[in-house]
Every structure is written in C-alpha cells, then in structure tokens.
Write a protein that holds these residues in place. Structure first.
Motif, PDB file in Angstrom:
ATOM      1  N   GLN A  15      24.176  10.211-112.175  1.00 34.98           N
ATOM      2  CA  GLN A  15      23.030  10.020-113.053  1.00 34.98           C
ATOM      3  C   GLN A  15      22.938  11.140-114.090  1.00 34.98           C
ATOM      4  OE1 GLN A  15      19.294  10.296-110.863  1.00 34.98           O
ATOM      5  NE2 GLN A  15      20.262  11.561-109.310  1.00 34.98           N
ATOM      6  N   LEU A  16      22.148  10.862-115.117  1.00 31.76           N
ATOM      7  CA  LEU A  16      21.770  11.869-116.107  1.00 31.76           C
ATOM      8  C   LEU A  16      20.316  12.214-115.864  1.00 31.76           C
ATOM      9  CD1 LEU A  16      22.067  13.547-118.718  1.00 31.76           C
ATOM     10  CD2 LEU A  16      21.532  11.473-119.994  1.00 31.76           C
ATOM     11  N   LYS A  17      20.038  13.508-115.751  1.00 33.33           N
ATOM     12  CA  LYS A  17      18.671  13.953-115.473  1.00 33.33           C
ATOM     13  C   LYS A  17      18.215  14.912-116.562  1.00 33.33           C
ATOM     14  CE  LYS A  17      20.541  14.971-111.595  1.00 33.33           C
ATOM     15  NZ  LYS A  17      20.965  15.519-110.306  1.00 33.33           N
ATOM     16  N   VAL A  18      16.904  14.888-116.815  1.00 32.47           N
ATOM     17  CA  VAL A  18      16.311  15.825-117.765  1.00 32.47           C
ATOM     18  C   VAL A  18      15.050  16.408-117.158  1.00 32.47           C
ATOM     19  CG1 VAL A  18      14.919  14.081-118.981  1.00 32.47           C
ATOM     20  CG2 VAL A  18      15.584  16.196-120.175  1.00 32.47           C
ATOM     21  N   ILE A  19      14.805  17.657-117.463  1.00 32.93           N
ATOM     22  CA  ILE A  19      13.573  18.316-117.025  1.00 32.93           C
ATOM     23  C   ILE A  19      13.054  19.153-118.195  1.00 32.93           C
ATOM     24  CG2 ILE A  19      14.788  20.317-116.062  1.00 32.93           C
ATOM     25  CD1 ILE A  19      12.662  20.351-113.829  1.00 32.93           C
ATOM     26  N   ALA A  20      11.741  19.149-118.382  1.00 30.62           N
ATOM     27  CA  ALA A  20      11.106  19.994-119.398  1.00 30.62           C
ATOM     28  C   ALA A  20      10.200  20.990-118.690  1.00 30.62           C
ATOM     29  CB  ALA A  20      10.291  19.141-120.380  1.00 30.62           C
ATOM     30  N   ILE A  21      10.286  22.240-119.107  1.00 29.42           N
ATOM     31  CA  ILE A  21       9.430  23.277-118.524  1.00 29.42           C
ATOM     32  C   ILE A  21       8.705  24.015-119.646  1.00 29.42           C
ATOM     33  CG2 ILE A  21      10.839  23.608-116.450  1.00 29.42           C
ATOM     34  CD1 ILE A  21      11.971  26.156-117.819  1.00 29.42           C
ATOM     35  N   ASP A  22       7.541  24.571-119.300  1.00 32.12           N
ATOM     36  CA  ASP A  22       6.832  25.394-120.274  1.00 32.12           C
ATOM     37  C   ASP A  22       7.225  26.857-120.080  1.00 32.12           C
ATOM     38  OD1 ASP A  22       5.408  26.387-118.084  1.00 32.12           O
ATOM     39  OD2 ASP A  22       3.594  25.244-118.531  1.00 32.12           O
ATOM     40  N   GLU A  23       6.548  27.765-120.776  1.00 30.26           N
ATOM     41  CA  GLU A  23       6.951  29.174-120.726  1.00 30.26           C
ATOM     42  C   GLU A  23       6.622  29.844-119.400  1.00 30.26           C
ATOM     43  OE1 GLU A  23       5.289  30.662-124.540  1.00 30.26           O
ATOM     44  OE2 GLU A  23       7.416  30.950-125.060  1.00 30.26           O
ATOM     45  N   GLN A  24       5.803  29.188-118.568  1.00 32.29           N
ATOM     46  CA  GLN A  24       5.518  29.690-117.211  1.00 32.29           C
ATOM     47  C   GLN A  24       6.428  29.029-116.181  1.00 32.29           C
ATOM     48  OE1 GLN A  24       2.715  29.029-119.425  1.00 32.29           O
ATOM     49  NE2 GLN A  24       3.025  31.220-119.798  1.00 32.29           N
ATOM     50  N   LEU A  25       7.458  28.336-116.664  1.00 35.27           N
ATOM     51  CA  LEU A  25       8.441  27.637-115.819  1.00 35.27           C
ATOM     52  C   LEU A  25       7.823  26.483-115.036  1.00 35.27           C
ATOM     53  CD1 LEU A  25      10.556  30.650-114.435  1.00 35.27           C
ATOM     54  CD2 LEU A  25      10.835  29.382-116.567  1.00 35.27           C
ATOM     55  N   ARG A  26       6.703  25.975-115.495  1.00 30.59           N
ATOM     56  CA  ARG A  26       6.095  24.805-114.866  1.00 30.59           C
ATOM     57  C   ARG A  26       6.757  23.540-115.401  1.00 30.59           C
ATOM     58  NH1 ARG A  26       0.211  27.220-116.026  1.00 30.59           N
ATOM     59  NH2 ARG A  26       1.002  26.732-118.116  1.00 30.59           N
ATOM     60  N   VAL A  27       7.046  22.604-114.519  1.00 27.81           N
ATOM     61  CA  VAL A  27       7.656  21.340-114.924  1.00 27.81           C
ATOM     62  C   VAL A  27       6.598  20.481-115.605  1.00 27.81           C
ATOM     63  CG1 VAL A  27       8.786  19.233-114.140  1.00 27.81           C
ATOM     64  CG2 VAL A  27       9.365  21.426-113.077  1.00 27.81           C
ATOM     65  N   ILE A  28       6.870  20.059-116.827  1.00 29.86           N
ATOM     66  CA  ILE A  28       5.910  19.227-117.555  1.00 29.86           C
ATOM     67  C   ILE A  28       6.443  17.812-117.801  1.00 29.86           C
ATOM     68  CG2 ILE A  28       4.756  21.188-118.642  1.00 29.86           C
ATOM     69  CD1 ILE A  28       6.352  20.644-121.183  1.00 29.86           C
ATOM     70  N   TYR A  29       7.748  17.611-117.532  1.00 29.12           N
ATOM     71  CA  TYR A  29       8.319  16.272-117.687  1.00 29.12           C
ATOM     72  C   TYR A  29       9.642  16.236-116.940  1.00 29.12           C
ATOM     73  CZ  TYR A  29      10.003  11.918-119.785  1.00 29.12           C
ATOM     74  OH  TYR A  29      10.452  10.633-119.962  1.00 29.12           O
ATOM     75  N   GLU A  30       9.931  15.109-116.313  1.00 24.83           N
ATOM     76  CA  GLU A  30      11.273  14.902-115.770  1.00 24.83           C
ATOM     77  C   GLU A  30      11.559  13.416-115.691  1.00 24.83           C
ATOM     78  OE1 GLU A  30      11.872  16.396-111.774  1.00 24.83           O
ATOM     79  OE2 GLU A  30       9.717  16.450-111.437  1.00 24.83           O
ATOM     80  N   ASP A  31      12.819  13.077-115.820  1.00 26.43           N
ATOM     81  CA  ASP A  31      13.215  11.671-115.789  1.00 26.43           C
ATOM     82  C   ASP A  31      14.714  11.610-115.520  1.00 26.43           C
ATOM     83  OD1 ASP A  31      13.029   8.913-115.916  1.00 26.43           O
ATOM     84  OD2 ASP A  31      11.951   8.897-117.827  1.00 26.43           O
ATOM     85  N   ASN A  32      15.219  10.414-115.283  1.00 24.30           N
ATOM     86  CA  ASN A  32      16.651  10.257-115.045  1.00 24.30           C
ATOM     87  C   ASN A  32      17.094   8.857-115.424  1.00 24.30           C
ATOM     88  OD1 ASN A  32      17.129   8.460-112.431  1.00 24.30           O
ATOM     89  ND2 ASN A  32      15.293   9.670-112.100  1.00 24.30           N
TER      90      ASN A  32
END
Length: 428
Positions: A15-32
C-alpha cells in the motif's frame, strides 16, 4: 497565519500511506491506498506479481503513480489544505528499482496539471514492472559480483553486505544481461525511494546514502559509488544512478504541478526519501548504543553503530540521521512463525499459557539451551531444532516450559551475538 504541517509518505509493498503532522508532531491526517483492493486493474497479489519461475517478483511502476494520484485526490476531497505543507519526505521499500526511459525527465518536469500524473508518465519507463525486494532470481549475478571484487567478504567490506539476490546492483546486472538494448535506452535508474521523491520534485531525485547502501554498489566509507562494483554489473551505470546525497538533504521545492493541481505552496520543500528500514531507525529516534527489534513473521534487528565491522551475515547501512555513523541490520527468518509453532505445541495455542510457562522458569533456563529453525535461517545459515542440556550434551526434547524458555532465550541470544559481530557494543 495557518499552522504549518508536514507530510510523510510510505511507498511500501502492499500500500501507499500518507501521514500529516503539525509542529508538535501530532497526527492531523492519515490515509492509505491498498494496491490489491483499491487498484484491482493491476491484478497484483500482495502488491506484487510472482512470476512463473517463483523467483522473479515485480510490481507495476504505474500502479505506484496511480496510487499517489488517488490518495492526493482523496485528500483534496476531504478538504485537506495543501498550502499549509512546509515540507514532505518519505520512505520506500528497499532494493526495488525503477528504470526511466530516455527523455522522461522532460515529461516529468512539464507534466500538465490538467491530467493525473500517471497519464503523463505512462510511457516513461523502460521496464514497466520493477524488480522488488522479494525477488531472488539473481543468484548467478551475485556470484559474478563477488568474484569480480575478490570475494564475498571483500564485497561486504566495500558495500556493507555480501551479494544478495534482492540487492539492486544484482537486479540491474540481470536486466542488462537479459535486455541490453532496453538497458541502453534507460536514462536514469531510481530506487523506489528516490523514484517517489522524483514524482514530487518534478526532476530525478538523487539516491540517498542509506538506501543506496542496500544496493551492493555504494562504498559505505567514502559514500561514493564503487567503480569495481558498477563495472561488474553494467556499463555506464554511474551516469544512470547520479550522485548519492545525505539522507536528510533538502532536494529543492515541490514541482509546479502540485501547486497548480492541489494548491501546494511553491515554497514546500522536498527532503530526500530513504528506505523503509533506515526510516524506521530515524522514526524511532534511535541513538548510539540503542537497539531495536521488530518481532514479525521475520524478526528484524537494527541499531545505531559507530565503528561497524561488515560481515558475511547482516548488513551495514549508512545512518540516515548522522552520515558519519552507521546502522546495522539483521534479519531472522524464523521469527513469529517459530514462536507460534512452539506456542501451539507446548501451550495449547494460548499466549497466556505460553507466558505463564516462561515466567515459571528461571533466567538462564538452568543451562538448557535451544536453537529453533523450522526453515533455513538467514542469520546464521542453519536449519533444524538443536537442544543442549546444562552439560552441553545434545538432547532430543525438553519439558514444555523448558522448551518455551529455550526458544525465547535462544532467539535473543542469537540476536545479541550477531549484533556484536557487526560491531555492536553492549552498554555497561
């Protein structure tokens, strides 16, 4: 001003996965995007094609590009604001290779934002199917490479590993020997990681030191391509590979294609992509003296190392976090499947019962020791069940609770022994 964020991509086998994090390393988006399920038109099984010889294993290059198109469209539909992304990077399955046809760089640079990327790139690849890490069809190429440089140990001393069938140099050698005309029509050879970075950069991204040291081609000490290894694999190979770079290099701004189609800021930076194993070391924030063990179908051990001693077993890779140091990687094929088999035989298939039996025996197992290999092991090359009592005499069986502790202690003892052979020093 909106809070900035960062994207991480993983071009893995299934699979292809993506993750978005903010400057505090909190996950704000993920999908695959799951290749078999979401892209059935490619007819892969587990994201791959296993060929009739059962040794050759490939994946369709356009499937990876189409998966990227699909996941970006999903993000866009969800309302994800691409203009907040300051930088992106990622990882790819190690050892796989992508072959760009002559003239492809112009198509990549000038891709129309009116079209999904896979439509623009559909004729850009000399080989439509990429050899990947599961391939084991290059035994003769491995033998030739080791012979050309003076033996397996000498190759390990240069590149960090003896010749392995899945390593990219041997895959390139096979392609050159079987399809020399198509090889000569190839303008650039990327790893899966640098290929993925190229899609975002709109230009050929360089191979990074860490992933590059899983090719049997890079001199891990000087961090340049080994001329003797290149010459043993294929002619003109250095030009097709480009110059390797540190794994944390900023390669440049994102391609205008993404600004026009998705609204990325033109200032969004592309950081070099690396292999999945180096990315794990970086992601787990390992430091010198740390050791990480992944208990999977196969067990994987990786560690930060200052002064490596390359051996015939295991791999030494350039460290993705600190280019002056190294990481060691060991793979043990008899991992969880072996533990599950002993659980079924000795603990009625129950992990709770297995744990109770383990707790009921003393550390050291009163001198009883076992090594358990249902299938031929990678490290060391051995097979069979080998039990020894406290007098170092081979025995045919153990009581159930002794068997369970012998398995666990034997597996971890082997990991420590082989890590120390590669230069790991246990901290006092």
């Amino acid at each position: 001003m909106a809070a900035p964020c960062y994207l991480g991509w993983d071009f893995s086998t299934q699979q292809l996965k993506v993750i978005a994090i903010d400057e505090q390393l909190r996950v704000i988006y993920e999908d695959n995007v799951h290749f078999d399920k979401d892209l059935p038109e490619f007819k892969t099984q587990g994201g791959v094609y296993i060929h009739s010889d059962r040794l050759t294993v490939t994946s369709p290059v356009l499937m990876w590009v189409k998966a990227l198109d699909m996941i970006l469209e999903k993000m866009k539909s969800s309302g994800f604001n691409f203009s907040h992304v300051r930088a992106l990077s990622g990882a790819g399955q190690q050892h796989g290779s992508v072959y760009w046809k002559k003239g492809s760089i112009q198509i990549l640079k000038n891709a129309s934002s009116e079209l999904p990327l896979h439509q623009s790139l559909k004729d850009c690849f000399s080989f439509r199917n990429s050899p990947i890490w599961m391939d084991s069809s290059t035994t003769s190429q491995c033998s030739a490479l080791e012979k050309a440089v003076g033996g397996a140990q000498h190759l390990a001393s240069i590149t960090g590993s003896r010749a392995y069938e899945r390593f990219t140099g041997n895959q390139i050698a096979k392609i050159y020997s079987q399809n020399p005309e198509v090889y000569m029509q190839t303008e650039r050879i990327s790893l899966v990681s640098s290929f993925a970075a190229s899609l975002f950069l709109g230009s050929y991204a360089p191979i990074d030191y860490s992933d590059g040291s899983g090719m049997n081609l890079l001199q891990i000490w000087e961090k340049v391509w080994s001329v003797s290894c290149l010459d043993a694999c294929a002619p003109g190979l250095e030009e097709k590979l480009g110059c390797p770079v540190p794994s944390h290099s900023v390669l440049g701004p994102i391609s205008p294609y993404y600004s026009q189609r998705y609204g990325f800021s033109p200032d969004c930076k592309i950081v070099a992509f690396t292999g999945d194993n180096p990315a794990s070391l970086a992601g787990m924030r390992l430091q010198e003296g740390d050791i990480a063990i992944s208990l999977g179908t196969s067990d994987t051990l990786f560690l930060w190392i200052q002064e490596p001693t390359p051996a015939l077993e295991g791999h030494i890779l350039c460290n993705p976090v600190d280019s002056r140091t190294y990481m060691a990687l060991l793979c043990f094929k008899n991992g969880s499947l072996m533990r599950e088999r002993i659980r079924d035989d000795c603990a009625s298939g129950s992990w709770d019962e297995f744990s109770e039996a383990l707790s009921s025996t003393a550390a050291g197992n009163n001198g009883n020791l076992g090594f358990y290999f249902d299938v031929m092991e990678i490290t060391p090359e051995a097979v069979g069940i080998h039990r020894f009592d406290r007098d170092n005499q081979k025995v045919s069986d153990f009581p159930k609770e002794v068997e369970i502790r012998a398995l666990i202690e034997g597996q971890f003892m082997a990991k420590r022994i082989h890590a120390e052979k590669l230069g790991y020093k246990v901290s006092k």
